[in-house]
Write a protein that holds these residues in place. Structure first.
Motif, PDB file in Angstrom:
ATOM      1  N   ALA A  48     108.501  55.628  43.414  1.00  0.00           N
ATOM      2  CA  ALA A  48     108.438  54.641  44.923  1.00  0.00           C
ATOM      3  C   ALA A  48     107.442  54.225  45.306  1.00  0.00           C
ATOM      4  O   ALA A  48     107.906  53.557  45.985  1.00  0.00           O
ATOM      5  CB  ALA A  48     108.096  56.205  45.452  1.00  0.00           C
ATOM      6  N   LEU A  49     106.012  54.405  44.945  1.00  0.00           N
ATOM      7  CA  LEU A  49     105.219  53.501  45.109  1.00  0.00           C
ATOM      8  C   LEU A  49     105.584  51.882  44.859  1.00  0.00           C
ATOM      9  O   LEU A  49     104.739  50.992  45.846  1.00  0.00           O
ATOM     10  CB  LEU A  49     103.335  53.883  45.440  1.00  0.00           C
ATOM     11  CG  LEU A  49     103.305  55.275  45.766  1.00  0.00           C
ATOM     12  CD1 LEU A  49     101.964  55.296  44.935  1.00  0.00           C
ATOM     13  CD2 LEU A  49     102.785  55.212  46.939  1.00  0.00           C
ATOM     14  N   GLY A  50     106.015  51.855  44.037  1.00  0.00           N
ATOM     15  CA  GLY A  50     106.080  50.848  43.414  1.00  0.00           C
ATOM     16  C   GLY A  50     107.447  49.824  44.301  1.00  0.00           C
ATOM     17  O   GLY A  50     107.131  48.876  44.779  1.00  0.00           O
ATOM     18  N   VAL A  51     108.107  50.621  44.292  1.00  0.00           N
ATOM     19  CA  VAL A  51     109.172  50.597  45.326  1.00  0.00           C
ATOM     20  C   VAL A  51     108.557  49.205  46.665  1.00  0.00           C
ATOM     21  O   VAL A  51     109.592  48.960  46.696  1.00  0.00           O
ATOM     22  CB  VAL A  51     110.413  51.385  44.945  1.00  0.00           C
ATOM     23  CG1 VAL A  51     111.309  50.691  46.466  1.00  0.00           C
ATOM     24  CG2 VAL A  51     111.380  51.563  43.683  1.00  0.00           C
ATOM     25  N   LEU A  52     107.940  50.458  47.101  1.00  0.00           N
ATOM     26  CA  LEU A  52     107.898  50.092  48.151  1.00  0.00           C
ATOM     27  C   LEU A  52     107.141  49.124  48.592  1.00  0.00           C
ATOM     28  O   LEU A  52     106.792  48.554  49.485  1.00  0.00           O
ATOM     29  CB  LEU A  52     106.920  51.747  48.769  1.00  0.00           C
ATOM     30  CG  LEU A  52     106.361  51.699  50.603  1.00  0.00           C
ATOM     31  CD1 LEU A  52     107.503  51.163  50.858  1.00  0.00           C
ATOM     32  CD2 LEU A  52     105.377  52.924  50.437  1.00  0.00           C
ATOM     33  N   LEU A  53     105.886  49.261  47.550  1.00  0.00           N
ATOM     34  CA  LEU A  53     105.010  48.295  47.520  1.00  0.00           C
ATOM     35  C   LEU A  53     105.297  46.965  47.554  1.00  0.00           C
ATOM     36  O   LEU A  53     105.692  45.863  48.123  1.00  0.00           O
ATOM     37  CB  LEU A  53     103.853  48.002  46.501  1.00  0.00           C
ATOM     38  CG  LEU A  53     102.194  47.405  46.395  1.00  0.00           C
ATOM     39  CD1 LEU A  53     101.302  47.243  46.707  1.00  0.00           C
ATOM     40  CD2 LEU A  53     102.118  47.456  44.756  1.00  0.00           C
ATOM     41  N   TYR A  54     106.553  46.948  46.687  1.00  0.00           N
ATOM     42  CA  TYR A  54     107.367  45.428  46.506  1.00  0.00           C
ATOM     43  C   TYR A  54     108.265  44.747  47.672  1.00  0.00           C
ATOM     44  O   TYR A  54     107.438  43.839  48.008  1.00  0.00           O
ATOM     45  CB  TYR A  54     108.201  45.787  45.313  1.00  0.00           C
ATOM     46  CG  TYR A  54     110.041  45.173  45.250  1.00  0.00           C
ATOM     47  CD1 TYR A  54     109.294  43.339  44.633  1.00  0.00           C
ATOM     48  CD2 TYR A  54     110.567  44.978  45.972  1.00  0.00           C
ATOM     49  CE1 TYR A  54     110.283  42.383  44.602  1.00  0.00           C
ATOM     50  CE2 TYR A  54     111.684  43.550  46.034  1.00  0.00           C
ATOM     51  CZ  TYR A  54     111.348  42.104  45.148  1.00  0.00           C
ATOM     52  OH  TYR A  54     111.982  41.424  45.750  1.00  0.00           O
ATOM     53  N   TYR A  55     108.475  45.940  48.469  1.00  0.00           N
ATOM     54  CA  TYR A  55     109.834  45.144  48.940  1.00  0.00           C
ATOM     55  C   TYR A  55     108.242  45.296  51.043  1.00  0.00           C
ATOM     56  O   TYR A  55     108.674  44.305  51.549  1.00  0.00           O
ATOM     57  CB  TYR A  55     110.351  46.287  49.435  1.00  0.00           C
ATOM     58  CG  TYR A  55     111.633  46.146  49.697  1.00  0.00           C
ATOM     59  CD1 TYR A  55     112.622  45.290  49.321  1.00  0.00           C
ATOM     60  CD2 TYR A  55     112.457  47.290  48.160  1.00  0.00           C
ATOM     61  CE1 TYR A  55     113.529  45.928  48.920  1.00  0.00           C
ATOM     62  CE2 TYR A  55     113.395  47.576  47.556  1.00  0.00           C
ATOM     63  CZ  TYR A  55     114.233  45.944  47.422  1.00  0.00           C
ATOM     64  OH  TYR A  55     115.554  46.662  47.441  1.00  0.00           O
ATOM     65  N   LEU A  56     107.190  45.629  50.671  1.00  0.00           N
ATOM     66  CA  LEU A  56     106.317  45.060  51.574  1.00  0.00           C
ATOM     67  C   LEU A  56     105.761  44.254  51.505  1.00  0.00           C
ATOM     68  O   LEU A  56     105.897  42.840  52.192  1.00  0.00           O
ATOM     69  CB  LEU A  56     105.259  46.069  51.917  1.00  0.00           C
ATOM     70  CG  LEU A  56     105.742  47.366  52.217  1.00  0.00           C
ATOM     71  CD1 LEU A  56     104.234  48.643  52.238  1.00  0.00           C
ATOM     72  CD2 LEU A  56     105.869  47.357  53.779  1.00  0.00           C
ATOM     73  N   LEU A  57     105.296  43.335  50.024  1.00  0.00           N
ATOM     74  CA  LEU A  57     104.249  42.322  49.375  1.00  0.00           C
ATOM     75  C   LEU A  57     105.493  41.381  49.218  1.00  0.00           C
ATOM     76  O   LEU A  57     105.190  39.859  49.383  1.00  0.00           O
ATOM     77  CB  LEU A  57     103.677  42.266  48.651  1.00  0.00           C
ATOM     78  CG  LEU A  57     102.524  43.936  49.188  1.00  0.00           C
ATOM     79  CD1 LEU A  57     101.108  44.396  48.105  1.00  0.00           C
ATOM     80  CD2 LEU A  57     101.625  43.420  50.272  1.00  0.00           C
TER      81      LEU A  57
END
Length: 203
Positions: A77-86
Protein backbone atom coordinates in the motif's frame (compact mmCIF):
# COMPACT_ATOMS: atom_id res chain seq x y z
CA UNK A 1 11.31 -13.72 11.50
CA UNK A 2 14.14 -11.35 12.40
CA UNK A 3 13.91 -7.57 12.28
CA UNK A 4 16.31 -7.50 9.34
CA UNK A 5 14.11 -9.91 7.39
CA UNK A 6 11.02 -7.82 8.17
CA UNK A 7 12.75 -4.65 6.99
CA UNK A 8 13.88 -6.40 3.81
CA UNK A 9 10.37 -7.72 3.20
CA UNK A 10 8.88 -4.25 3.75
CA UNK A 11 11.37 -2.71 1.29
CA UNK A 12 10.68 -5.44 -1.27
CA UNK A 13 6.92 -4.92 -0.96
CA UNK A 14 7.43 -1.18 -1.25
CA UNK A 15 9.29 -1.78 -4.52
CA UNK A 16 6.55 -4.14 -5.70
CA UNK A 17 3.95 -1.43 -5.04
CA UNK A 18 5.99 1.07 -7.04
CA UNK A 19 6.39 -1.43 -9.89
CA UNK A 20 2.68 -2.24 -9.92
CA UNK A 21 1.89 1.47 -10.11
CA UNK A 22 4.26 1.99 -13.06
CA UNK A 23 2.86 -0.97 -14.97
CA UNK A 24 -0.74 0.02 -14.23
CA UNK A 25 -0.24 3.62 -15.45
CA UNK A 26 1.55 2.47 -18.58
CA UNK A 27 -1.20 -0.06 -19.25
CA UNK A 28 -3.91 2.55 -18.61
CA UNK A 29 -2.36 5.08 -21.00
CA UNK A 30 -1.73 2.51 -23.72
CA UNK A 31 -5.26 1.11 -23.47
CA UNK A 32 -6.57 4.64 -24.05
CA UNK A 33 -4.39 5.11 -27.13
CA UNK A 34 -4.58 1.71 -28.80
CA UNK A 35 -7.96 0.55 -30.09
CA UNK A 36 -7.13 -3.15 -29.83
CA UNK A 37 -6.33 -2.82 -26.13
CA UNK A 38 -9.64 -1.03 -25.49
CA UNK A 39 -11.57 -3.87 -27.08
CA UNK A 40 -9.74 -6.47 -24.97
CA UNK A 41 -9.71 -4.41 -21.77
CA UNK A 42 -11.34 -7.01 -19.45
CA UNK A 43 -8.90 -9.69 -20.60
CA UNK A 44 -5.89 -7.44 -20.05
CA UNK A 45 -7.21 -6.41 -16.62
CA UNK A 46 -7.33 -10.05 -15.64
CA UNK A 47 -3.83 -10.62 -17.01
CA UNK A 48 -2.50 -7.57 -15.13
CA UNK A 49 -3.82 -8.64 -11.76
CA UNK A 50 -2.77 -12.23 -12.33
CA UNK A 51 0.77 -11.21 -13.30
CA UNK A 52 0.95 -8.78 -10.33
CA UNK A 53 -0.10 -11.53 -7.93
CA UNK A 54 2.53 -13.92 -9.26
CA UNK A 55 5.20 -11.17 -9.16
CA UNK A 56 4.41 -10.26 -5.53
CA UNK A 57 4.36 -13.91 -4.49
CA UNK A 58 7.77 -14.57 -6.10
CA UNK A 59 9.26 -11.45 -4.48
CA UNK A 60 7.79 -12.42 -1.08
CA UNK A 61 9.15 -15.94 -1.44
CA UNK A 62 12.64 -14.58 -2.12
CA UNK A 63 12.54 -12.10 0.78
CA UNK A 64 11.02 -14.12 3.67
CA UNK A 65 10.31 -17.55 2.17
CA UNK A 66 6.67 -16.70 1.45
CA UNK A 67 5.54 -15.77 4.95
CA UNK A 68 2.45 -13.56 4.72
CA UNK A 69 2.34 -10.88 7.44
CA UNK A 70 0.46 -7.65 7.92
CA UNK A 71 3.45 -5.46 7.02
CA UNK A 72 3.49 -7.13 3.61
CA UNK A 73 0.18 -5.46 2.72
CA UNK A 74 1.40 -2.28 4.42
CA UNK A 75 4.51 -2.24 2.24
CA UNK A 76 2.45 -2.77 -0.94
CA UNK A 77 0.00 0.00 0.00
CA UNK A 78 2.82 2.42 0.85
CA UNK A 79 4.57 1.63 -2.41
CA UNK A 80 1.47 2.27 -4.50
CA UNK A 81 0.66 5.47 -2.57
CA UNK A 82 4.22 6.75 -2.86
CA UNK A 83 4.19 6.07 -6.58
CA UNK A 84 0.95 7.95 -7.23
CA UNK A 85 2.13 10.91 -5.17
CA UNK A 86 5.59 11.24 -6.70
CA UNK A 87 5.97 9.39 -10.00
CA UNK A 88 2.55 8.92 -11.61
CA UNK A 89 2.55 12.12 -13.69
CA UNK A 90 6.07 11.53 -14.92
CA UNK A 91 5.25 7.96 -15.90
CA UNK A 92 2.12 9.06 -17.78
CA UNK A 93 4.10 11.79 -19.58
CA UNK A 94 6.90 9.36 -20.43
CA UNK A 95 4.48 6.74 -21.82
CA UNK A 96 2.75 9.40 -23.95
CA UNK A 97 6.11 10.50 -25.33
CA UNK A 98 7.05 6.89 -26.03
CA UNK A 99 3.80 6.31 -27.91
CA UNK A 100 4.34 9.52 -29.91
CA UNK A 101 7.89 8.44 -30.82
CA UNK A 102 6.68 5.00 -31.90
CA UNK A 103 3.95 6.54 -34.05
CA UNK A 104 6.48 8.93 -35.62
CA UNK A 105 8.79 6.02 -36.38
CA UNK A 106 5.92 4.07 -37.96
CA UNK A 107 5.00 7.07 -40.14
CA UNK A 108 8.65 7.56 -41.13
CA UNK A 109 9.07 3.89 -42.03
CA UNK A 110 5.81 3.99 -44.00
CA UNK A 111 7.01 7.05 -45.95
CA UNK A 112 10.38 5.46 -46.63
CA UNK A 113 8.67 2.33 -47.93
CA UNK A 114 6.37 4.48 -50.06
CA UNK A 115 9.27 6.53 -51.51
CA UNK A 116 11.77 3.74 -52.09
CA UNK A 117 9.50 0.74 -52.78
CA UNK A 118 5.92 1.66 -53.72
CA UNK A 119 6.58 4.69 -55.94
CA UNK A 120 9.44 3.05 -57.91
CA UNK A 121 7.24 0.02 -58.52
CA UNK A 122 4.41 2.27 -59.73
CA UNK A 123 6.79 4.15 -62.04
CA UNK A 124 8.18 0.87 -63.35
CA UNK A 125 4.66 -0.41 -64.00
CA UNK A 126 3.75 2.80 -65.84
CA UNK A 127 6.93 2.55 -67.91
CA UNK A 128 6.12 -1.05 -68.83
CA UNK A 129 2.59 -0.03 -69.83
CA UNK A 130 3.94 2.82 -71.96
CA UNK A 131 6.41 0.49 -73.67
CA UNK A 132 3.67 -2.06 -74.30
CA UNK A 133 1.43 0.69 -75.68
CA UNK A 134 4.18 1.88 -78.03
CA UNK A 135 4.89 -1.69 -79.13
CA UNK A 136 1.19 -2.27 -79.77
CA UNK A 137 0.95 0.95 -81.81
CA UNK A 138 4.02 0.04 -83.87
CA UNK A 139 2.66 -3.47 -84.43
CA UNK A 140 -0.68 -2.08 -85.61
CA UNK A 141 1.09 0.39 -87.92
CA UNK A 142 3.32 -2.31 -89.40
CA UNK A 143 0.33 -4.62 -89.74
CA UNK A 144 -1.55 -1.98 -91.70
CA UNK A 145 1.54 -1.41 -93.86
CA UNK A 146 1.86 -5.12 -94.58
CA UNK A 147 -1.82 -5.29 -95.48
CA UNK A 148 -1.39 -2.37 -97.90
CA UNK A 149 1.67 -4.00 -99.45
CA UNK A 150 -0.17 -7.27 -99.88
CA UNK A 151 -3.21 -5.55 -101.40
CA UNK A 152 -2.22 -6.50 -104.99
CA UNK A 153 -1.76 -10.08 -103.85
CA UNK A 154 -5.22 -9.96 -102.28
CA UNK A 155 -6.66 -8.71 -105.58
CA UNK A 156 -4.83 -11.47 -107.43
CA UNK A 157 -6.14 -14.11 -105.06
CA UNK A 158 -9.65 -12.70 -105.36
CA UNK A 159 -9.36 -12.76 -109.14
CA UNK A 160 -8.14 -16.34 -109.02
CA UNK A 161 -11.02 -17.20 -106.74
CA UNK A 162 -13.51 -15.69 -109.17
CA UNK A 163 -11.68 -17.32 -112.03
CA UNK A 164 -12.18 -20.75 -110.52
CA UNK A 165 -15.84 -20.03 -109.82
CA UNK A 166 -15.42 -20.05 -106.08
CA UNK A 167 -14.04 -23.57 -106.09
CA UNK A 168 -10.41 -24.50 -106.05
CA UNK A 169 -9.99 -26.86 -108.99
CA UNK A 170 -6.29 -27.14 -109.50
CA UNK A 171 -6.51 -28.62 -112.99
CA UNK A 172 -8.80 -25.86 -114.25
CA UNK A 173 -6.70 -23.22 -112.48
CA UNK A 174 -3.52 -24.58 -114.03
CA UNK A 175 -4.95 -24.65 -117.52
CA UNK A 176 -6.30 -21.10 -117.23
CA UNK A 177 -3.00 -19.82 -115.88
CA UNK A 178 -1.25 -21.55 -118.81
CA UNK A 179 -3.60 -19.81 -121.25
CA UNK A 180 -2.93 -16.49 -119.58
CA UNK A 181 0.83 -17.05 -119.85
CA UNK A 182 0.53 -17.99 -123.55
CA UNK A 183 -1.62 -14.94 -124.25
CA UNK A 184 0.96 -12.78 -122.48
CA UNK A 185 3.71 -14.22 -124.66
CA UNK A 186 1.63 -13.56 -127.81
CA UNK A 187 1.04 -9.96 -126.79
CA UNK A 188 4.73 -9.40 -126.14
CA UNK A 189 5.70 -10.90 -129.53
CA UNK A 190 3.08 -8.76 -131.29
CA UNK A 191 4.48 -5.65 -129.65
CA UNK A 192 7.98 -6.59 -130.74
CA UNK A 193 6.78 -7.11 -134.34
CA UNK A 194 4.98 -3.75 -134.39
CA UNK A 195 8.02 -1.95 -133.04
CA UNK A 196 10.24 -3.64 -135.70
CA UNK A 197 7.87 -2.56 -138.46
CA UNK A 198 7.92 1.04 -137.23
CA UNK A 199 11.67 1.00 -137.23
CA UNK A 200 11.68 -0.06 -140.92
CA UNK A 201 9.42 2.83 -141.99
CA UNK A 202 11.52 5.30 -140.06
CA UNK A 203 14.50 4.41 -142.14
Amino acid sequence: MTLETQALTLAVMLGCGLGMGVVFDAYRVMSGQVTVLRKLLPLFDLLYWGASTVFVFLALNRSNEGQLRSFVFLGLALGVLLYYLLFSRFTVWLVHKGIAIVRWLIRAIRRLIEWFVVKPLILLLRLVLVILGIAASVSIFLGKGVLKLTYPLQILLLWLWKLTGGRVNWKVLGSKLLRVSRLDKLIRRTRLFVSWCRSLFRR
